[in-house]
Design an enzyme around this catalytic site. Structure first.
Site, PDB file in Angstrom:
ATOM      1  N   ASP A  40      -3.564  11.852   0.822  1.00 37.90           N
ATOM      2  CA  ASP A  40      -4.215  11.078   2.198  1.00 37.90           C
ATOM      3  C   ASP A  40      -4.883  11.905   3.023  1.00 37.90           C
ATOM      4  O   ASP A  40      -5.947  11.372   3.884  1.00 37.90           O
ATOM      5  CB  ASP A  40      -3.136  10.189   2.928  1.00 37.90           C
ATOM      6  CG  ASP A  40      -3.208   8.849   2.052  1.00 37.90           C
ATOM      7  OD1 ASP A  40      -4.256   8.257   1.646  1.00 37.90           O
ATOM      8  OD2 ASP A  40      -2.289   8.128   2.091  1.00 37.90           O
ATOM      9  N   LYS A  51      -4.178   2.345  -7.493  1.00 39.76           N
ATOM     10  CA  LYS A  51      -4.400   3.563  -7.452  1.00 39.76           C
ATOM     11  C   LYS A  51      -3.529   4.030  -8.789  1.00 39.76           C
ATOM     12  O   LYS A  51      -3.722   5.192  -9.471  1.00 39.76           O
ATOM     13  CB  LYS A  51      -3.743   4.332  -6.309  1.00 39.76           C
ATOM     14  CG  LYS A  51      -4.372   4.252  -4.946  1.00 39.76           C
ATOM     15  CD  LYS A  51      -3.643   4.446  -3.877  1.00 39.76           C
ATOM     16  CE  LYS A  51      -4.689   3.828  -2.656  1.00 39.76           C
ATOM     17  NZ  LYS A  51      -3.759   3.948  -1.220  1.00 39.76           N
ATOM     18  N   GLN A  67       2.061   4.440   1.253  1.00 41.17           N
ATOM     19  CA  GLN A  67       1.095   3.429   1.648  1.00 41.17           C
ATOM     20  C   GLN A  67       1.372   2.825   2.717  1.00 41.17           C
ATOM     21  O   GLN A  67       2.307   2.480   3.261  1.00 41.17           O
ATOM     22  CB  GLN A  67       1.037   2.393   0.356  1.00 41.17           C
ATOM     23  CG  GLN A  67       0.117   1.302   0.566  1.00 41.17           C
ATOM     24  CD  GLN A  67      -1.549   1.831   0.337  1.00 41.17           C
ATOM     25  OE1 GLN A  67      -1.597   2.753  -0.373  1.00 41.17           O
ATOM     26  NE2 GLN A  67      -2.320   1.062   0.793  1.00 41.17           N
TER      27      GLN A  67
HETATM   28  N1  GUN Z   1      -3.958   1.674   3.983  1.00 41.87           N
HETATM   29  C1  GUN Z   1      -5.167   1.405   3.765  1.00 41.87           C
HETATM   30  N2  GUN Z   1      -5.955   2.245   3.492  1.00 41.87           N
HETATM   31  C2  GUN Z   1      -5.206   3.437   3.300  1.00 41.87           C
HETATM   32  C3  GUN Z   1      -5.161   4.789   2.661  1.00 41.87           C
HETATM   33  O1  GUN Z   1      -6.186   5.317   2.656  1.00 41.87           O
HETATM   34  N3  GUN Z   1      -3.929   5.265   2.484  1.00 41.87           N
HETATM   35  C4  GUN Z   1      -2.643   4.850   2.549  1.00 41.87           C
HETATM   36  N4  GUN Z   1      -1.512   5.624   2.476  1.00 41.87           N
HETATM   37  N5  GUN Z   1      -2.526   3.715   3.145  1.00 41.87           N
HETATM   38  C5  GUN Z   1      -3.771   2.882   3.249  1.00 41.87           C
END
Ligand code: GUN
Length: 282
Positions: free
Chosen positions: A121, A54, A98
């Protein structure tokens, strides 16, 4: 279908590249640089990998992104204080914690503490409610990425039957809301659905988001269906989707794994950052 039929691949790399170009152009025209902050707790290898992906995509599209790494042993209160500080920072447009968090931490209060306007998110209850009520929301990235793939390949779901397999907060439920918003007929099935194959066979579009390797097999898929694979399970040294390889012989279009929906999740984090920044700074 004949033995030689093979579904057309819905290439996440191609769509991700196209989205990057579009975001880059739009961000270059802004009078400010959007800022996104990732919060990562500990060194979980998958989390390290995803945040790095990201971060790299952010740089590519011209977003100022920073990763705050908190120690594995961080206390809940300190994590909450970090969120409060980012909420209060006028320069920060997006906050992404995350997941998963280490077992001693409770994710729900953390996600609820994020300013809904910075919640890239889309996991905050305010954004969940806005999505389901049709109000402007920040929408979870993986389901948003599914729409981006369908839009890119001009596959319209209007009036079609979309079968979503999986009912998670991150994928299944928000995907159902988004497809309803596109005027699809939506069925949400899951791992406990009785005669799953019979249900899935009614789908013009199938979203597989359970996290069980090879759950969806060729006999469960209507010939010509569009199949979007969101599952990711580590099997030995490989990452395997929820859709078995033999489905390539039946589906009309299908996302590969890897190289499909996962890349779109990354792209949509940055699309949401732009959305959040434009709304906040309007
Ligand atoms: N862990 C796995 N998928 C995601 C996601 O879409 N966002 C976040 N913050 N953590 C994750």
């Amino acid at each position: 279908m004949s033995g030689t039929h093979r579904a057309l691949p819905l290439d996440g790399r191609v769509v991700s590249d196209a989205v990057a170009e579009r975001l880059k152009a739009r961000i270059a025209e802004l009078p400010f640089v959007p800022r996104l902050v990732f919060v990562r707790v500990g060194e979980d290898p998958a989390s390290v990998f995803y945040v790095r992906s990201k971060q790299r995509y952010a740089k590519r599209v011209g977003v100022d992104a920073e990763t705050l790494v908190l120690p594995e042993t961080v206390e809940q209160a300190e994590l909450m204080a970090t969120i409060a500080r980012l909420n209060a920072d006028p320069e920060t447009d997006g906050i992404l914690v995350q997941l998963p968090l280490p077992a001693h931490l409770d994710a729900a209060p953390v996600l609820e503490a994020i300013d809904p306007g910075k919640d890239v998110d889309g996991f905050h209850p305010v954004n969940v409610g806005r999505l389901w009520s049709g109000a402007p929301a920040l929408v979870p990235c993986t389901p948003l990425g599914l729409l981006a793939i369908l839009d890119h390949y001009e596959l319209d779901v209007f009036g079609k039957h979309v079968v979503v397999i999986g009912r998670s907060h991150m994928v299944g439920k928000p995907a159902a809301a988004l497809f309803l918003g596109r005027h699809a007929t939506v069925t949400v099935a899951h791992s406990r659905t009785r005669d799953l194959g019979a249900v899935v066979r009614t789908g013009d579009v199938v979203v597989a988001a359970v996290g069980r390797a090879g759950l969806v097999t060729a006999d469960m898929v209507r010939p010509g269906a569009v199949v979007l694979d969101v599952g990711m399970t580590r099997v030995d040294d490989r990452i395997v989707g929820d859709v078995a390889d033999d489905v390539w012989g039946v589906a009309g279009h299908m996302t590969p794994m890897p190289g499909g929906t996962g890349l779109m999740t990354v792209a949509m984090v940055l699309q949401n950052t732009l959305t959040a920044a434009e709304r906040r700074r309007a």
